[in-house]
Scaffold this active site. Sequence first.
Site, mmCIF file in Angstrom:
data_model
loop_
_atom_site.group_PDB
_atom_site.id
_atom_site.type_symbol
_atom_site.label_atom_id
_atom_site.label_comp_id
_atom_site.label_asym_id
_atom_site.label_seq_id
_atom_site.Cartn_x
_atom_site.Cartn_y
_atom_site.Cartn_z
ATOM 1 N N GLY A 142 -12.393 21.551 -34.515
ATOM 2 C CA GLY A 142 -12.558 22.886 -35.072
ATOM 3 C C GLY A 142 -13.972 23.121 -35.544
ATOM 4 O O GLY A 142 -14.708 22.192 -35.883
ATOM 5 N N LYS A 143 -14.356 24.395 -35.547
ATOM 6 C CA LYS A 143 -15.682 24.792 -36.022
ATOM 7 C C LYS A 143 -15.558 26.164 -36.657
ATOM 8 O O LYS A 143 -14.993 27.087 -36.063
ATOM 9 C CB LYS A 143 -16.691 24.830 -34.876
ATOM 10 C CG LYS A 143 -18.094 25.239 -35.319
ATOM 11 C CD LYS A 143 -19.054 25.182 -34.149
ATOM 12 C CE LYS A 143 -18.826 26.352 -33.206
ATOM 13 N NZ LYS A 143 -19.315 27.628 -33.757
ATOM 14 N N CYS A 145 -17.504 28.996 -39.782
ATOM 15 C CA CYS A 145 -18.796 29.593 -40.074
ATOM 16 C C CYS A 145 -19.660 28.701 -40.951
ATOM 17 O O CYS A 145 -20.858 28.962 -41.114
ATOM 18 C CB CYS A 145 -18.610 30.956 -40.730
ATOM 19 S SG CYS A 145 -17.694 30.896 -42.287
ATOM 20 N N ALA A 147 -18.848 24.912 -41.240
ATOM 21 C CA ALA A 147 -18.517 23.494 -41.113
ATOM 22 C C ALA A 147 -17.986 23.194 -39.726
ATOM 23 O O ALA A 147 -17.585 24.095 -38.980
ATOM 24 C CB ALA A 147 -17.487 23.082 -42.169
ATOM 25 N N ALA A 148 -17.987 21.911 -39.397
ATOM 26 C CA ALA A 148 -17.342 21.397 -38.195
ATOM 27 C C ALA A 148 -16.369 20.311 -38.612
ATOM 28 O O ALA A 148 -16.628 19.561 -39.566
ATOM 29 C CB ALA A 148 -18.369 20.842 -37.216
ATOM 30 N N ASP A 405 -9.842 34.511 -48.675
ATOM 31 C CA ASP A 405 -10.180 34.433 -47.243
ATOM 32 C C ASP A 405 -8.959 33.990 -46.447
ATOM 33 O O ASP A 405 -9.070 33.178 -45.526
ATOM 34 C CB ASP A 405 -11.343 33.461 -47.031
ATOM 35 C CG ASP A 405 -11.973 33.603 -45.644
ATOM 36 O OD1 ASP A 405 -11.779 34.672 -45.019
ATOM 37 O OD2 ASP A 405 -12.642 32.666 -45.187
#
Length: 622
Positions: A142-143, A145, A147-148, A405
């Site tokens: 996953g990536k 806005c 972090a990865a 969020d």
Amino acid sequence: MSVRRFLAHGLELSRKALRLVSPAARARTQAGAAFVRPWAQQPLQAGLPARYRYFRLSLGGLATQLQRRASRQLHGPGGALLAFGLGLGFIEQQVEEVRTSIAACEEIQTLFKRKKIKYENAIPSCTSGYRFEDYMVGYNIGKGCNAAVYKAFIPEVSTPKASDTITTEEKTEEVNRQGKSAAIVQYDSGEDPELRKNMLIAQENPSLSFVILKKETLFDSLSACEGDTSNPLTASVEDSSYPLPAFEKDTNYHLRAPAGDTSYPLALKMLWNINAGSSSDAILASMVKELVPTIPNALTGEFGGIKGKKIKPHPNIIQIVRAFVDNVPLLPGAWLEYPDVLPTRLNPHGLGHSRTLFLVMKSYPCTLQQYLQVCIPNKQCATVMILQLLEGVDHLVQHGIAHRDLKSDNILVEFDSGGCPRLVITDFGCCLAEESLGLKLPFTSNEVNRGGNICLMAPEISAAIPGPRVTIDYSKSDAWSVGTLAYEILGLRNPFYGCGVDYLESRNYQEDKLPPLPGSIHRDVRLVVKLLLCRDPKRRLSARVAADMLHLHLWGPELLASSQITVENVFSWLRYQTLLTLLQVSMSQKLPVETELKRSFLANLNFEELKLGLDLLLHGKT
């Protein structure tokens, strides 16, 4: 006669009258009677329970009604005295009943709050997992806005299957023996030169231990499952009430592992550090919101305890089991996915700093967005999923935290032993979690950060106008976001996403323009979604009341179908749910989703909120 003696005499007359119409009231008014707990006998039932709501206006109005109806034959001060005394008696009886009900709910709460929720996937060794070198890192899962996220494991805790993985050194030796390229892993023709550069740099850095999933292993598992309807990974959606997600093609150079893969039980989240510098204290201060769901001792050593607000563990909130600051490594896919945030030592044109914060948590099969892309849950399953989000949001509100969020790709999904989806709220980077503010944020200028996703921002937040003494109340904002996500979970398009005629903006939408939910969805669920999406937060349901309504809908259909619902049969139902849930908790260490929900409901039981939810289900209109 003084006013005090007048009231006392009237109250004594009312008690004598109530003893004639209510045996329970007779027991209550005996001198020196002990407080009766609802576990010892049935809850108090007044002689005229149906009139409580009618007589609740005021003490004076109650006396007037009683004088007009019950004491019409008496004239003069005697009639007024009896009427006034009966009013006081009814109010005293009602207050005592409420006290008894509140005490019963508090007793149930205490019973379930004694049993602490265990930390899932806690790392056994207290000295492991506080450095990047402790982990074997797998593929990117996953990536976002900021972090990865990568699959990971600690070798001394769990070792991946040899048949499913290969190390970089083994692959390099094999390639060299065959006289091929010096790249670590061979890919399809037309390979991106930047990708080859990425892997060559990784090979030169001996401190990085990457574990890359073999393509052949995954294809073999797919072939073996093909046509096997007994395998949950390939069963059709119609064959299962809680269908599992299918495989999904990764945007990088390999496929994702099956949902049941246990070789990488952890997820390693590397935050991108552009503005915080390389000081550990500065990094922690800048990214402290990400640390809200950490467990005790998640960050130790040179940093000591974690500062900032924390929450107790909850089944529907992510748990961060380790957090540490370390140098930014060059992970697989970095040159393709996020080259601009790399430090200059890895990318001369990168904007990132050399150190950053790493978070370690349990690895989940997919996000809610990915799950809903491959299957539509049935009505029962969808209701359970919405309920889990409400329970998670209520847990945050109880701790004075607003997520701000909530969206489908910030919600993770796993499956219990029965295949039911368990939803977990994650990504707290935009949350409001300051002790001094609580759930109210001063909105003095447009520079104040109102939260994350503007599309799913509650109307009182998105339409707020800054001013000298303006504050934004976030106590029901996340509950509104859950109402929008309910459309997605129920198989419909989220009305606050997209554009065109059907697109709604939270700042100015009209409630009658909300897309109607299908008639096949139960009336109770439609009512909850409708009340969650009220523009006015004063009319909007809180997460707790909305959750209670869905609990009553799921577990109490017989109660709701009763011709006359009294305090007695409500507490009879609660006693049954309490005993059943305690039995289920004692029989299993890993609880099914439905048992977890019942435990959350009973651990947060509140008489007034339960009564409000019950009234709305009985008398509310969809």
